[in-house]
Structures are given as structure tokens and as C-alpha cells.
Design a protein around this motif. Sequence first.
Motif, mmCIF file in Angstrom:
data_model
loop_
_atom_site.group_PDB
_atom_site.id
_atom_site.type_symbol
_atom_site.label_atom_id
_atom_site.label_comp_id
_atom_site.label_asym_id
_atom_site.label_seq_id
_atom_site.Cartn_x
_atom_site.Cartn_y
_atom_site.Cartn_z
ATOM 1 N N PRO B 41 -1.776 28.937 8.983
ATOM 2 C CA PRO B 41 -2.089 27.692 9.692
ATOM 3 C C PRO B 41 -2.256 26.487 8.768
ATOM 4 O O PRO B 41 -2.621 25.414 9.227
ATOM 5 C CB PRO B 41 -3.425 28.023 10.377
ATOM 6 C CG PRO B 41 -4.009 29.161 9.603
ATOM 7 C CD PRO B 41 -2.930 29.805 8.785
ATOM 8 N N ARG B 42 -2.000 26.640 7.469
ATOM 9 C CA ARG B 42 -2.287 25.576 6.494
ATOM 10 C C ARG B 42 -1.214 24.477 6.513
ATOM 11 O O ARG B 42 -0.031 24.781 6.602
ATOM 12 C CB ARG B 42 -2.350 26.223 5.103
ATOM 13 C CG ARG B 42 -3.519 25.794 4.275
ATOM 14 C CD ARG B 42 -3.744 26.675 3.087
ATOM 15 N NE ARG B 42 -4.788 27.651 3.370
ATOM 16 C CZ ARG B 42 -6.048 27.342 3.656
ATOM 17 N NH1 ARG B 42 -6.431 26.097 3.694
ATOM 18 N NH2 ARG B 42 -6.919 28.282 3.916
ATOM 19 N N PRO B 43 -1.620 23.190 6.372
ATOM 20 C CA PRO B 43 -0.629 22.110 6.301
ATOM 21 C C PRO B 43 0.274 22.263 5.076
ATOM 22 O O PRO B 43 -0.147 22.805 4.048
ATOM 23 C CB PRO B 43 -1.483 20.847 6.152
ATOM 24 C CG PRO B 43 -2.867 21.231 6.549
ATOM 25 C CD PRO B 43 -2.997 22.698 6.311
ATOM 26 N N GLU B 112 2.759 29.632 13.419
ATOM 27 C CA GLU B 112 3.034 28.266 13.902
ATOM 28 C C GLU B 112 3.746 27.436 12.826
ATOM 29 O O GLU B 112 4.720 26.739 13.101
ATOM 30 C CB GLU B 112 1.715 27.543 14.246
ATOM 31 C CG GLU B 112 0.888 28.157 15.343
ATOM 32 C CD GLU B 112 1.223 27.618 16.722
ATOM 33 O OE1 GLU B 112 2.263 26.945 16.882
ATOM 34 O OE2 GLU B 112 0.436 27.897 17.655
ATOM 35 N N ALA B 138 6.615 31.018 18.104
ATOM 36 C CA ALA B 138 5.389 31.123 17.302
ATOM 37 C C ALA B 138 4.490 32.193 17.923
ATOM 38 O O ALA B 138 4.228 32.173 19.119
ATOM 39 C CB ALA B 138 4.661 29.777 17.269
ATOM 40 N N PRO B 140 1.048 33.220 16.930
ATOM 41 C CA PRO B 140 -0.092 33.026 16.020
ATOM 42 C C PRO B 140 -1.150 34.117 16.089
ATOM 43 O O PRO B 140 -1.995 34.189 15.209
ATOM 44 C CB PRO B 140 -0.679 31.678 16.473
ATOM 45 C CG PRO B 140 -0.216 31.496 17.884
ATOM 46 C CD PRO B 140 1.132 32.154 17.964
ATOM 47 N N LEU B 141 -1.100 34.975 17.136
ATOM 48 C CA LEU B 141 -2.149 36.001 17.221
ATOM 49 C C LEU B 141 -1.762 37.308 16.542
ATOM 50 O O LEU B 141 -2.592 38.193 16.376
ATOM 51 C CB LEU B 141 -2.503 36.271 18.688
ATOM 52 C CG LEU B 141 -3.042 35.057 19.460
ATOM 53 C CD1 LEU B 141 -3.461 35.459 20.853
ATOM 54 C CD2 LEU B 141 -4.216 34.430 18.727
ATOM 55 N N GLN B 163 2.583 37.797 23.486
ATOM 56 C CA GLN B 163 3.156 36.936 22.440
ATOM 57 C C GLN B 163 4.690 36.994 22.430
ATOM 58 O O GLN B 163 5.349 36.014 22.112
ATOM 59 C CB GLN B 163 2.608 37.363 21.065
ATOM 60 C CG GLN B 163 1.099 37.107 20.920
ATOM 61 C CD GLN B 163 0.778 35.740 20.346
ATOM 62 O OE1 GLN B 163 0.939 35.494 19.161
ATOM 63 N NE2 GLN B 163 0.343 34.813 21.186
#
Lengths: 255, 255
Positions: B41-43, B112, B138, B140-141, B163
Motif C-alpha cells: 500500500p506504500r506510495p 492496489e 486489485a 488487497p485482502l 476478491q
Amino acid sequence: MRIGFLDSGVGGFSVLSEVQRKAPELDKLYLADTAHFPFGPRPGEEILAIVGAAVRFLQSKGAEALVLACNSSSSVVEGLSFPIPVIGLIEHGAKAAISATRSGRIGVIATEGTIRSGSYDRWLHRLGGPSIYVKSVATPLLAPLVESGRTSGRAAFGIVLSQLSPLLEEDIDVLLLGCTHYPFLNHLFREILPEGVTLVDPASSVAELARDLYQGGEGSIEFYVTGSVKVFEKIGRKVLGAPIRAQRISLNLHF
Amino acid sequence: MRIGFLDSGVGGFSVLSEVQRKAPELDKLYLADTAHFPFGPRPGEEILAIVGAAVRFLQSKGAEALVLACNSSSSVVEGLSFPIPVIGLIEHGAKAAISATRSGRIGVIATEGTIRSGSYDRWLHRLGGPSIYVKSVATPLLAPLVESGRTSGRAAFGIVLSQLSPLLEEDIDVLLLGCTHYPFLNHLFREILPEGVTLVDPASSVAELARDLYQGGEGSIEFYVTGSVKVFEKIGRKVLGAPIRAQRISLNLHF
């Protein structure tokens, strides 16, 4: 009076907003350690190093107390001493749950780390005595679900249902929300749990404590972030509903 | 020849193990940047700062190339230059998917960040031409699900089903696993997807590339970790099935 807040991102905004509502005059310094986001799955020794570094930084900015706006870090520092008072969510969340229960049967949901620490369990028994029944359930998918932004619809319902399933036959009358992300799922908790279950969010009790303990100030709010400023300002604006300005800093962790 | 590996934890062990199997003589330096776990999830700007710091550190330890054992970081550095060659998973995963498809209809699942970057989509079209149909989803889980260790049972089935649901009517014949955690869910993908869908794991292609490009060495493996050594050694032992020893280091990120 300046008080600091620490979270790994915007989850702690719920705590900041509650304190802002109940003690608007306090000066607030919010440190988002997004470089170490999320705290949830992190080992205790990493969280301790982060809290230690946050205390040093916020104290250098004039903070006289630190509110841990995150349950995972709150559960780790329980009982430890720091150069300034560090206020966690656990004790005050447990207090609110004990006040709210009539049957003495309390459910707790939180990240793996918070549940594994046993902190809520210990505080609920310390405050409520041995007759309190506590069912603690790790719900590691709920914070990522909130982060993903998809908190409605059939898929979200199914995920929350499967994470809450160990609680459904427990006849609880209080559900303690042991992670600052969870209030965003209240509509699903209400749909899934039997009527009459009270949802308890520790943020509210901590805000009352801050209001009672500390006074004075000009009501300013400053934001500091260890990761991307741009992304934090963008998400912060979305969550708070108003533009924010943050300053980038580094935290040096000592293990 | 010494080559470095970077991941935020043990997810990249699947890549390390594949390279170990196909190019056992290479000397391997595995850097687990667990202080910044997870990368998903990091930019982008945070991941770039991490990769830059990892290159500097691994080069100082004699690494002549860096394998990004993580799709999220691979998707960010695509097309950028570093002081040593940096090999990502995207191009080689896309190559393997194009080789595997007969119908030209490919599904991609990833975090994501990886999906948002559009990297797999671009590479699949670059290599397969405009007639290739790509459905990127995506999920994400799924990485948190694998991290939670609960990869079997009805709840896990339900989460994976929800998902994957955007893929079920797409008539794909290849599913590209765009996150190193996903091979741990292969049994569920097989149960949920129609028979005949090929699961493609980019790790295998990257290992072949490393074997073809680089030679020589004594087959040593060293581990470095930026967070808790104890926790990394414990989880590492569980995942690899053999005890490992890691050394703690700090990465200084420049934004």
C-alpha cells in the motif's frame, strides 16, 4: 498545553477529532509515522522503538503528553514509563466497555498484535472482576478492508461476517472496537450482530481524559509525517473533509 | 557473483528459493526491509527511496545486481536506472503469461499499488500485441490473508472468492500472480477458477534470467533485516524449513 498524537497514518484522526471536539483549546501535534505503516502486524520491539523515537521528537516540539492514537501501539507500551506521560487506548477503552455492559459478556475485536498481547483481556478483568466474560477475536482483514475503501456491498458484508463469526454465538452485549479503523464498519457490525449490542470506541473515553487532565492553549493543530507528504495530505483531506499541511520528518529508531 | 534481493519480509523467499534452485552457485544477499513492511500500500516515492537505499547498502556488500523480490516495488522502478542492474518481476512475469496463454485472455491479480501502476497491463500489451485482452484486478485482502496464516477453510474460500469475483465471467486461460504471497493460495485459485486456467508465478522466469545472466560464486546466502531480527528469524525458519541467521541494519531513506 501541547499534546502529541502518534499513529501510523490517518486511522488516529478519529482520536484527534474526538479530542478536538471535547478539548478544542489544546494545541495538538499529530505525528503520522507512515514510513512504518501499519503498526498492526509489527513486532513489539519495533513498536517500542517507534514510540520511543516519537516521544523524543514530539517532546522536542514542546509536547507535554503523548496520546497513542492506535491500539496496536497502546497494547505494547502498557505499564512502561516514558519522559512524558503516554496515554494509550486500552485502559480507557476497557473502562468504557465495563460501563456499557449489563450482561458482563464483552466481545473484543482487534489486530493480531493487540489480541496476542492480551491487554484488553487483562484490563477488562482488572476493572470488571472475574465474573466478566471476554471473547477476544483477531480480525486481521478488517483494517485492510477499510484501507481499501470498499466498506459497503456484498463482498464487504461477507468479509466482516466471516471475521466476526467466532462472536456470533457468544451472546455478548458489548463489542469493543480495538482498532481505530473499525468505526468505519459500524454499519456492517450493526447489520451482522444481534440488536442491542453496544459498539464501544475507546477514542471517546481518551478524549474525555485529555479534556479533564490538560488545559489551555490556542487550539492549533500541526501535522508531521515520516513518509510521503503528498499522499498523507491527500488522504488526510479526504478523511478530515478539510485541507491539511504536513511537514516531513525522519524518526531514528534505536533497538 | 553476488546478487542482492529486496523484499519487505519473507514474501520474497519464493523468489530466493527459485533462484537458489536454478542458480545454486550464485552468492545471495537477502535484504528484508521489515521496518517498512508491507510495500503493497506504500506510495511510489516511498518505494523509490527504499529501493535507492537498498541498492546503496547491497552494493556496499558487494552485490553486482539486485533482484526485486516483490511486485509492488518492481512496478514502481520500471524504466528507471540505478548504479547496478535492478531486475523486477513485471517484465518477466508478463513474458511467462504471454507464453502460457492460448486464448489471449489473461487475468492479473495484485496489490492496489501494482494494479494502479498499470505495469503488467503495459508489458502484456507490449509483448503480446493489441489483440491480448487483460483483466487486472486489485486484490488487497489476499496478502493480509496469507500473512494471517489462515489459508484454508470456509472463511478463506469466501474471501478469495469475493476478491476473484470480477474475473469469474472473463473466460481467462491464464492468471498472473502479481504478488509473491499469492502462490500460497494456489489451492483456492484452482478450486474457484474454471479448469484449464494456468497459474503463472513470475518468480520462476526471474530465476531463469538470473541463471542465464550471472555465473560463479560459492552458493552462500546472507540475510539482513531492518526490523526485529528475532521475529524475522522465527518466521524465516518456518517458511524456509531451516534455521536462518540475520543481521540488523538501518536504511537511510532520502526523499
